[in-house]
Motif scaffolding. Structure first.
Motif, mmCIF file in Angstrom:
data_model
loop_
_atom_site.group_PDB
_atom_site.id
_atom_site.type_symbol
_atom_site.label_atom_id
_atom_site.label_comp_id
_atom_site.label_asym_id
_atom_site.label_seq_id
_atom_site.Cartn_x
_atom_site.Cartn_y
_atom_site.Cartn_z
ATOM 1 N N THR A 19 1.334 -1.106 0.053
ATOM 2 C CA THR A 19 0.030 0.380 0.138
ATOM 3 C C THR A 19 0.450 1.281 -0.030
ATOM 4 O O THR A 19 2.389 1.118 0.620
ATOM 5 N N LEU A 20 0.314 2.609 -0.649
ATOM 6 C CA LEU A 20 1.118 4.027 0.038
ATOM 7 C C LEU A 20 1.354 3.555 1.347
ATOM 8 O O LEU A 20 2.662 4.187 1.371
ATOM 9 N N ALA A 21 0.957 3.105 2.426
ATOM 10 C CA ALA A 21 1.528 3.575 3.437
ATOM 11 C C ALA A 21 2.727 2.184 3.899
ATOM 12 O O ALA A 21 4.060 2.719 4.226
ATOM 13 N N SER A 22 2.250 1.378 3.475
ATOM 14 C CA SER A 22 3.484 0.308 3.813
ATOM 15 C C SER A 22 5.289 0.585 2.773
ATOM 16 O O SER A 22 5.780 0.449 3.181
ATOM 17 N N ALA A 23 4.556 1.638 1.813
ATOM 18 C CA ALA A 23 5.731 1.666 0.625
ATOM 19 C C ALA A 23 6.203 3.042 1.389
ATOM 20 O O ALA A 23 7.826 3.306 0.928
ATOM 21 N N LEU A 24 5.102 3.825 1.928
ATOM 22 C CA LEU A 24 6.247 5.321 2.804
ATOM 23 C C LEU A 24 7.333 4.743 3.511
ATOM 24 O O LEU A 24 7.817 5.429 4.345
ATOM 25 N N LEU A 25 6.436 3.564 4.681
ATOM 26 C CA LEU A 25 6.845 3.278 5.575
ATOM 27 C C LEU A 25 8.271 2.427 5.815
ATOM 28 O O LEU A 25 9.234 2.204 6.192
ATOM 29 N N ALA A 26 8.389 1.773 4.805
ATOM 30 C CA ALA A 26 9.503 1.462 3.864
ATOM 31 C C ALA A 26 11.019 2.007 4.051
ATOM 32 O O ALA A 26 11.703 2.200 4.328
ATOM 33 N N ASN A 27 10.328 3.414 3.568
ATOM 34 C CA ASN A 27 10.962 4.233 3.308
ATOM 35 C C ASN A 27 11.372 5.446 4.602
ATOM 36 O O ASN A 27 12.308 6.646 4.277
#
Lengths: 417, 1003
Positions: free
Chosen positions: B40-48
Motif C-alpha cells: 500500500t502507499l502507507a507500507s511503501a512510505l514506511l519502507a522508506n
C-alpha cells in the motif's frame, strides 16, 4: 447567562475553558406552566424564546422526547431563502430572513447565517415560466430575486455545467442573493440557551403521552413519561409526529409523513460558493464551512415514520448532482441519513389555533422548514400569547383545508422547498 | 533498476509476503521512491522511513500513519493520474501502489514540514470545541465577509477535482442465497460452509487479499496450516466453485431494508495502466436471502498527550506492516498497551531486529506467559505504567512513562510507539440493518443483540474470543444461512480446527491514566477532527449530555473515518464525565456508508444521455431532417419550430401560425398520453373521473374532458373518444400521461374497486399527427380508406376507425387550433411513413409542419388552456371559464366536494381572461404580475398574473391570457403590469382572440 464573545473565549483559553457553564439548564419539570411547547426542535425552541422575549411569558416548558434539535432541525440541508410566490409565504419567509440577519447577535450565539445566494435552475420553458413568475411576484413584494442567463449562472457557480449538450441544459436561473445557509445545530442550541436564560425550562427525555382536557374541552396539561404537567396553553411543534400528538386531543391533521434523505461528501477545500437547487433535475447542494458538500435528496414515494430510506433515492440524487456538476463524480459520499417530514395538502405550513381551546399547532413544513425557524417561532409565540394569529400567519390556518383557501406553493411553483 | 533494502531502509530481508520483490516506483510530494508490488502507499512510505504524511483538520498538526486499514484517520493524501483524475482524501493505508503513482500530502502550505497553518496549533487553547459558536459575531456583517471565508479556506482537507471525470463506473445487480461481508477467518469459514452446502454465495472483502487479521497473526494455524496460507487457498478454492463469487477490494458499505446490501468494488485504482475500457469502480446491489456479517474488529488507540505524533501507530498495524509487507516501522520502539495482542506485535518486531524500548502496560497483572516470553526476548515490561506523553514533533522521539498512580517519570527515547487499547467489534452493518446492539459489560463493548433482518454475525464483530471460536462461528453461520436459504438442500457440516497463540484480552476505554493532568496538553480522541479528551469534557460541562450532542458539538466521530477509532473512547469519556454507565449514554447512529463511496460509483451509467431516458416520437428523424429545433418537454424531445433559411424563432413561428390558418399545417402530437379504458363500467368510471358527463357520449363521438383531484382543482385535460360501448380512447397532456394513469388506477383500486374496468397505457402504441387548417380534409382524403370525411358522415368532435394508406387508423375530427382538423392515430411503427407521406401532400397544398410554439400560439388565439401553464393547481374548471364542462346534473365525480368548499365556490377568485396591451405592441412577460393600482409601494397588492403571452400575426398584435381576481366581471377594465423598466397598461377582454365574431363550429 454568561455572555459569549471573542474576549470571553480568550479569557477562558487562559484557564482551560473551566469557566464555561451549561448552555441551558436541565431542570426537573414543575407541576404546571403557563405554556407548554411540545417538541424542542428549532421551531419549538424559537417559540419559547419569543414567548419569553416578546411577550414576557417565561413560565414556559419545552418538552422533548429525545435530545433537543435531534429531529429535522439537525437533519436538514440548512437552506435559507424567501423567494416564495404567494404573498402569505413571501411574508412569512421574508420575516424569517430578516430575523436571520440579526439572529447571532440577538441570541448571542453564532448561528453562522451565511447569505451566499440561492440559485434555482431552469432547464426548460416551463421552468423559466415558473421561475420568472416568482421573480415578478417577489419584486412587487419587495423580496430580492433576479434572473440570470446560463452564462451568468456559470459565473456565479463555476462548477455548474452550462453546456448546451447536457441532457437537460441550464436555460437560466433565479438568484436570491440574501438566501444562503446557517448552522443548524447552533440554531437549536442558541435558542435553547437564550430561552433558558430567560427562565424557560427545556426538558429533554420527556415524551408526551397524552393531552388532558377539562369537561368543556379546554386543555389542562399533558401526560408525559415524567408525569402529568399542567398548562392552559399547549403548542405542538413536532414535525413528522404532529399527527400522532394531535390525535391525543382528537384533532385529525391533514398531514402525511415521508422519509426525506440527505447526504454529505468528504470535506474538501472551498469549491462551491453558493446554494444551487434544481427542480427538474431534482437535487440541491451547498458546501458547509467544514468543507463537506451538503446534498438534499427527494422524499420516498411512500409514507413512513422510519428515519431511513432506500439507496435508489440517493442514486437519483447523485445522478442529478453529477449531471449538473460533472466535476464531482470523484467526490465521495461520507454520510447519509433520513428524517421524517410532515406534508400538508398545499405544501404550506399550519401555524394556528385548533378547534381545541388552548391547543395550538405549528407543523406541515414539509421539506423546507429550517429556513423559517425564527419567523415561525416568532409568529407562533404571538399566536399563543394572544390566542390570535400575527398578521403574518393569519392565512396559515388549519381551516383552510376545509374552506379551500389554500396557499399552494407546490402546485403553483412546482419547486422543491 | 532494482529495489533493495538499501533504497528502502525499513524493508526487512526475509520478512513479509511481497515475493517476488518486484520494484514499483512512485512519488510523494514530488520526490520519487520505490516500493514493492503489493505494497500500500502507507507500507511503501514506511519502507522508506517516512512517517509524516499529512496535517490534521483543525490544528494542522503533523500526522503519520496510524493504522494499516480503511479505518485510517490521519494518512490521507491526494492521488493524481493526470490532471483530470485527481482524487482527494485517499487513505494511504488502502491505496495500493503502482508504477507512476503520484501522491501529494494535503492541508498544508507551503510544505508538509513547514505548514503555516500550524499557527492554529499554537492558538489551540482558544480553539476549543465549539469556540466558533461563541465568537465571530462582531461586527454583524463580518461573519460572511471576513470570518467565514477564512474559516472555509482553513477547513476542508484535500482539493476537489475541477475537471470532468474521464472514468466510467459500472453497476451490477445480484441475487444470492448467502452474502458474506468480510473475508477474514470468520467470513471465509462462513462462505465455505455455505458453498459446500450448495448455496449460491457472494463473499466480499475490502482488502486486496483475503484473510483479514490473518495477514499479521503469524501464530495462527487453521486446518493444519499457516492461517494466511489457509485464507489464500480457501479464497482460491471458493473462487473456483461455480456457486461462489469472490469479490476482493469490495466494501459492503450499506445495509438496507429486506437484505439489500450495497457493495463498492474498486477495479482500477491499483493498476499501472488500466485499459481504457475498464470501469474504475463498480456498484453491486445485492439482494441476499441470508447475510453473514463477518466484519471483524478494529483496534483502538491509547489516549494520552501528543498521541498523534508521527511514528505512533496501532500495534496491529505495526505487526501488519512487518508480517505482511516486510516493513519495520522503527528501530527503537516503545509499546503502550492495555491489551495482550500488543505483546505479540512487540515480540514480532523484536525478532525482526527492532529494539523494544519498553512495554508500558496499564494493567496490574498480565498473563505470566507473556511476561515470560518478554523476559526471554530481553524486553522490559512495566506493568501498571502509562505513557503520559510523547516527545518530538514531526516524528516521535521519546515517551514519558509513569506509574499509573503517579511516581517518577522516565523519559525513554524511541523512534516509534505502538499502542493498543483493545478492540472494537465492527457492528456498523449490523446496526445499519436496524439490529439492536447490546452492551457487553465484561468486554466493555457493544455487540449484536436483537436482529431485525435475516442475518447473522460471526467472529470478532460478534465478540468471538479467539481464532477457534471465530472459525467455529463462521462455519455455523454459513451452514445455518445456507440451510435457511435452501431448506431442501442437504447441508454438509464442516469442521475445521483452528488455533492461535494470540490473545486479544484486555482493554482501555477513554483517556489513559494521566497523573500529569492539568497541563496544556492534547490527548486526541478523534485524530482527523482534532477532538481531544478535554473537548469531550468541555461539551459535557456545557450541558451537551446526549451523545449525539457531544458528537455534534465536538465533531467527534464526524471525520472521514466516521469514528471507527474514536467513538468508544469519546463515549467512555462522556459517560465518565456524566457519571453514568456507558449503555445509558448510548451510541450515535451508525450511518451508511461504512467507508466513503465515490459519487460516480453510486451513479454508475446514469450520466449524460443516460441520466434520464430521452423519448423521441416515431417521426423524430423526419423532424431532424426538416431542421426542427427541439424543446425538452419532460423526457420528450418535441419539435419546437421548423426554421427555414434566414428565419429566427419569431419569424418561423409567425409563418407557421399564418400558414395553418390560411391553408394547412401538420403537427406531431404523438407525445400526448393515451389510455385505453375498457370494460362494462368504462363509461361509468370516466363519468366519475371527469367533471364532464360521460354516460351519454355516443359511440363514435369525442368529448373534451377535465379531470380534478379531490381538491376540485384542474389536474389534467384531454379529449376522450368512445370507440365502442365498452371502449374509450382517452388522451392526456404530454406531461400528465403517467400520473393520470396512476390517478385512475388509484381510484379504480381504492375507491371504485367494484367497477369492471381495465386501463392500458397506449401512449407509445399510437403515433399521432394533428392536421389542421382549411385544407386539412382535402389533404387527408387521398390517404383514407373506409371512411367518408364529409362533415355529415364525420362531424366535428367525432371519431372513426378506418385506414391511412392501408394502415389501421383511429381518426379524430377535432382541433386544438380552432380550425377544421384531424388527429390521425396510426400504429407507432407506421408513424414516420405516415408523417412523410402526408408531409408531401401538405407541402403541395402550400402548408407546412409546425412545432409546439405554434401549437401554443394557435390555441391561445382561441383561448384554449394548457394545463400547467394557464392552470397551476389552484384553478378550478369554473375559474378557467370551463363551467360548461362540469356536469350540472352529476351528483358525484372526483372533486365535486372540493368544488363546494366556500373558498372555491365564493367570489374573488382568480379567473382566466384575455389581455390586450394597450400600446398594441408589447408582448407581456409570462409570469408578470398584475395590479389595479400601479403607484403603490411594495408589497404591492397583486390581483393576477399573466399565464400565456405571444405575438400573434393572425390577430395582428400581442395576445395574452391571465388569471385575474374577479376577472369575468372586469371586461373592458384597464389594469397594470409593473415591470422593472416601466408599467404596461392592459385591457381585460375575453380569451377568444381569433375569429371572435363568427362562432366557429370547430371551437
Amino acid at each position: 447567562m454568561r455572555r459569549f464573545s471573542g474576549f470571553a473565549v480568550a479569557r477562558e483559553a487562559m484557564r482551560a475553558h473551566k469557566g464555561w457553564g451549561r448552555q441551558w439548564d436541565s431542570p426537573e419539570p414543575r407541576s404546571s406552566y403557563d405554556v407548554i411547547i411540545v417538541g424542542a426542535g428549532g421551531h419549538g425552541l424559537a417559540t419559547a424564546y419569543y414567548l419569553a422575549k416578546e411577550h414576557g411569558i417565561t413560565n414556559v416548558a419545552v418538552l422533548e422526547k429525545g435530545w433537543l434539535g435531534g429531529g429535522n432541525t439537525g437533519r436538514n440541508t440548512t437552506i435559507i431563502r424567501s423567494n416564495y410566490l404567494y404573498d402569505e409565504s413571501a411574508g412569512l419567509y421574508d420575516h424569517a430572513v430578516k430575523l436571520w440577519e440579526g439572529l447571532s447577535q440577538d441570541l448571542n450565539y453564532n448561528v453562522m447565517y451565511s447569505p451566499r445566494g440561492v440559485m434555482m435552475l431552469a432547464h426548460n420553458v416551463h421552468d423559466e415560466q415558473v421561475l420568472k413568475r416568482h421573480i415578478h411576484a417577489n419584486r412587487l413584494n419587495g423580496v430580492d430575486n433576479e434572473w440570470l442567463t446560463p452564462e451568468q449562472a456559470g459565473e456565479y457557480c463555476p462548477p455548474l455545467n452550462i453546456s448546451k449538450g447536457a441532457r437537460y441544459p441550464v436555460t437560466g436561473a433565479a438568484l436570491q442573493r440574501r438566501g444562503g445557509t446557517a448552522r443548524h445545530d447552533a440554531v437549536a442550541w442558541g435558542y435553547a440557551r437564550a430561552a433558558s436564560a430567560r427562565g424557560v425550562h427545556v426538558i429533554e427525555n420527556c415524551a408526551v403521552t397524552g393531552i388532558r382536557r377539562s369537561g368543556n374541552g379546554q386543555v389542562t396539561g399533558v401526560e408525559t413519561t415524567r408525569g402529568f404537567i399542567g398548562a392552559k396553553k399547549v403548542g405542538v411543534v413536532a414535525a413528522g409526529h404532529t399527527s400522532v400528538l394531535m390525535e391525543m386531543a382528537d384533532v385529525r391533521m391533514p398531514l402525511e409523513s415521508f422519509p426525506l434523505q440527505a447526504l454529505v461528501s468528504e470535506p474538501v477545500k472551498p469549491c462551491f460558493p453558493c446554494v444551487v437547487m434544481s427542480n427538474s433535475v431534482h437535487a440541491y447542494i451547498s458546501q458547509s464551512d467544514k468543507g463537506e458538500l451538503v446534498i438534499g435528496a427527494g422524499t420516498d414515494q411512500y409514507t413512513s415514520y422510519s428515519q431511513t430510506g432506500g439507496l435508489h433515492i440517493l442514486k437519483d440524487t447523485l445522478e442529478a448532482i453529477c449531471e449538473m456538476f460533472p466535476v464531482f463524480t470523484r467526490m465521495k459520499m461520507l454520510r447519509s441519513w433520513g428524517g421524517i417530514v410532515d406534508v400538508t395538502p398545499d405544501r404550506s405550513p399550519i401555524i394556528a389555533r385548533t378547534p381545541v381551546p388552548g391547543l395550538y399547532v405549528n407543523c406541515g413544513w414539509g421539506t423546507g422548514g429550517f429556513k423559517a425557524t425564527p419567523g415561525s417561532g416568532h409568529v407562533f409565540a404571538h399566536t399563543i400569547a394572544n390566542d390570535n394569529p400575527h398578521p403574518i400567519n393569519e392565512g396559515f390556518t388549519l381551516e383552510r383545508f376545509t374552506t379551500g383557501r389554500l396557499i399552494d406553493e407546490a402546485a403553483a411553483a412546482a419547486v422543491a422547498h | 533498476m532494482t529495489a533493495s533494502t538499501a533504497t528502502q531502509p525499513n524493508r526487512v530481508d526475509g520478512a513479509g509476503r511481497l515475493t517476488p520483490a518486484n520494484p514499483v516506483r512512485f512519488s510523494f510530494d514530488g520526490d520519487t521512491y520505490h516500493g514493492l508490488a503489493g505494497d500500500t502507499l502507507a507500507s511503501a512510505l514506511l519502507a522508506n522511513d517516512i512517517h509524516l504524511v499529512g496535517r490534521s483538520f483543525k490544528y494542522h498538526r503533523p500526522r503519520g500513519i496510524l493504522t494499516a486499514g480503511p479505518e485510517e484517520p490521519n494518512a490521507l493524501v491526494g492521488i493524481a493520474r493526470g490532471a483530470a483524475r485527481r482524487q482527494p482524501n485517499v487513505r494511504a493505508t488502502v491505496q495500493e501502489i503502482h508504477d507512476g503513482l503520484d501522491a501529494t500530502s494535503q492541508n498544508r502550505w507551503p510544505s508538509l514540514t513547514a505548514d503555516v497553518g500550524e499557527v492554529n496549533d499554537w492558538m489551540s487553547p482558544v480553539f476549543a470545541a465549539g469556540f466558533y459558536y461563541k465568537t465571530f459575531m462582531w461586527p454583524k456583517k463580518a461573519w460572511d465577509t471576513v470570518y467565514e471565508p477564512i474559516i472555509r479556506r482553513a477547513a476542508g482537507l484535500g482539493v476537489a477535482p475541477d475537471q470532468p471525470d474521464p472514468d466510467r463506473y459500472a453497476a451490477r445487480y445480484a441475487h444470492c442465497d448467502v452474502l458474506v461481508c468480510g473475508g477474514g477467518a470468520a467470513g471465509l469459514s462462513a462462505a465455505l460452509a455455505a458453498a459446500e452446502s450448495g448455496a449460491s454465495v457472494i463473499v466480499c472483502d475490502e482488502r486486496a487479499a483475503p484473510g483479514g487479521a490473518l495477514a499479521f497473526e503469524t501464530d495462527a494455524r487453521i486446518d493444519g496450516q499457516d492461517g494466511h496460507r489457509w485464507a489464500t487457498e480457501t479464497a482460491a478454492k471458493l473462487a473456483a466453485m461455480d456457486n461462489v463469487r469472490v469479490l476482493p477490494r469490495t466494501t459492503a458499505f450499506g445495509y438496507y431494508a429486506q437484505n439489500f446490501v450495497a457493495l463498492a468494488e474498486r477495479l482500477t485504482d491499483h493498476l499501472d495502466e488500466p485499459a481504457p475500457s475498464m470501469a474504475r469502480e463498480r456498484l453491486w446491489q445485492v439482494r441476499a436471502k441470508r447475510v453473514v456479517i463477518a466484519t471483524g474488529a478494529i483496534e483502538r488507540h491509547m489516549v494520552f498527550a501528543n498521541n498523534d505524533r508521527p511514528g505512533i501507530m496501532l500495534a496491529s498495524a505495526a505487526r501488519h506492516y512487518l508480517n505482511h509487507y516486510g516493513v519495520l516501522i522503527g528501530r527503537t520502539v516503545g509499546v503502550y498497551t492495555a491489551n495482550d495482542s500488543a505483546y505479540a506485535a512487540a515480540f514480532d518486531l523484536k525478532r525482526a531486529g527492532a529494539d523494544i524500548a519498553v512495554i508500558a502496560d496499564i494493567r496490574d497483572t498480565v498473563d505470566p506467559a507473556l511476561l515470560e516470553e518478554a523476559g526471554r526476548l530481553g524486553i522490559r515490561v512495566l506493568t501498571h505504567h502509562a505513557v503520559v506523553a510523547a516527545g518530538g514533533k514531526l516524528r516521535v522521539s521519546s515517551i514519558v512513562v509513569r506509574p499509573c498512580r503517579g511516581g517518577s517519570r522516565q523519559v525513554i527515547p524511541v523512534d516509534a510507539l505502538i499502542m493498543s487499547a483493545g478492540w472494537t467489534p465492527s457492528v456498523h452493518l449490523f446496526s445499519q440493518s436496524r439490529g439492536k446492539l447490546r452492551f457487553d459489560e465484561d468486554g466493555r463493548r457493544f455487540l449484536p443483540g436483537e436482529y431485525a433482518q435475516d442475518c447473522a454475525s460471526a467472529g470478532a464483530c460478534n465478540g468471538a474470543a479467539n481464532l477457534a471460536a471465530t472459525v467455529e462461528e463462521g462455519l455455523a453461520a454459513g451452514e445455518a444461512a445456507a440451510k435457511a436459504a435452501r431448506p431442501k438442500a442437504t447441508a454438509k457440516p464442516l469442521s475445521i480446527k483452528a488455533e492461535s497463540g494470540g490473545s486479544w484480552d484486555g482493554l482501555m476505554l477513554g483517556a489513559g491514566p494521566n497523573p500529569e493532568a492539568g497541563k496544556v496538553v492534547k490527548a486526541f480522541v478523534d485524530f482527523q477532527n482534532d477532538v481531544t479528551e478535554k473537548d469531550i469534557r468541555l461539551a459535557v460541562r456545557e450541558g451537551f449530555h446526549s451523545i449525539e450532542h457531544v458528537k455534534r458539538f465536538t465533531t467527534n466521530g464526524m471525520a472521514t473515518d466516521q469514528g471507527k477509532l474514536s467513538n468508544m473512547h469519546g463515549l467512555a469519556i462522556a459517560a465518565e464525565a456524566l457519571d453514568r454507565p456507558i449503555p445509558e449514554v448510548g451510541l450515535t447512529t451508525f450511518r451508511a456508508p461504512y467507508t466513503p463511496v465515490t459519487f460516480g460509483t453510486i451513479v454508475g451509467h446514469g450520466r449524460g444521455a443516460l441520466f434520464d431516458p430521452t423519448r423521441r416520437t416515431p417521426m423524430h428523424e423526419s423532424h431532424e431532417r426538416a431542421g426542427a429545433v427541439f424543446e425538452d418537454v419532460g423526457q420528450w424531445k418535441r419539435p419546437w419550430y421548423y426554421p427555414r433559411a434566414g428565419e429566427d424563432m419569431a419569424a418561423a413561428v409567425n409563418r407557421e401560425c399564418v400558414t395553418v390558418r390560411k391553408s394547412v399545417g401538420m403537427f406531431d402530437a404523438s407525445t400526448l398520453g393515451k389510455i385505453e379504458v375498457v370494460g362494462p363500467d368504462a363509461a361509468a368510471f370516466l363519468h366519475l373521473i371527469y367533471t364532464n358527463p360521460f354516460m351519454k357520449l355516443g359511440v363514435g363521438r369525442l368529448r373534451y374532458g377535465i379531470m380534478c383531484r379531490e381538491d376540485g382543482f384542474i389536474y389534467d385535460d384531454g379529449v376522450v373518444g368512445r370507440i365502442a360501448e365498452d371502449r374509450f380512447h382517452v388522451t392526456t397532456t404530454t406531461g400528465g400521461a403517467p400520473r393520470v394513469l396512476n390517478h385512475m388506477e388509484d381510484y379504480l383500486q381504492t375507491e371504485f374497486p367494484e367497477m369492471k374496468v381495465w386501463l392500458t397505457s397506449t401512449s407509445e402504441q399510437w403515433a399521432v399527427i394533428a392536421l389542421q387548417g382549411p385544407k386539412a380534409a382535402e389533404v387527408l382524403a387521398p390517404f383514407v380508406g373506409g371512411l367518408d370525411l364529409s362533415k355529415e358522415a364525420l362531424p366535428f368532435m367525432s371519431v372513426a376507425e378506418g385506414t391511412f394508406a392501408g394502415v389501421p387508423m383511429r381518426l379524430f375530427r377535432m382541433s386544438f387550433a380552432g380550425e377544421d382538423g384531424f388527429e390521425i392515430n396510426v400504429p407507432g411503427d407506421y408513424g414516420r411513413a405516415a408523417w412523410d407521406a402526408l408531409h408531401d401532400k401538405v407541402a403541395e397544398a402550400g402548408g407546412c409542419a409546425y412545432g409546439t410554439e405554434t401549437m401554443h400560439v394557435l390555441r391561445a388565439e382561441k383561448g384554449y388552456i394548457i394545463v400547467g401553464q394557464d392552470t397551476d393547481g389552484t384553478v378550478t374548471p369554473h375559474d378557467a371559464g370551463l363551467s360548461w364542462a362540469v356536469g350540472k346534473a352529476k351528483d358525484d365525480f372526483v372533486g365535486i366536494r372540493g368544488l363546494k368548499r366556500p373558498d372555491l365556490a365564493g367570489g374573488g377568485r382568480r379567473q382566466l381572461v384575455g389581455l390586450r396591451s394597450k400600446d398594441g405592441s408589447t408582448v407581456l412577460d409570462e409570469g408578470a404580475q398584475i395590479v389595479a393600482d400601479p403607484n403603490q409601494p411594495p408589497p404591492m397588492d397583486m390581483i393576477g398574473w399573466v399565464s400565456s403571452s405571444y405575438w400573434s400575426d393572425n390577430c395582428g398584435g400581442p395576445i395574452a391570457m391571465a388569471l385575474v381576481e374577479g376577472g369575468f366581471d372586469r371586461m373592458g377594465e384597464t389594469l397594470y403590469v409593473p415591470m422593472p423598466d416601466g408599467v404596461v397598461e392592459v385591457e381585460v377582454r375575453d380569451t377568444n382572440f381569433w375569429n371572435p365574431d363568427a362562432e366557429s363550429d370547430n371551437g
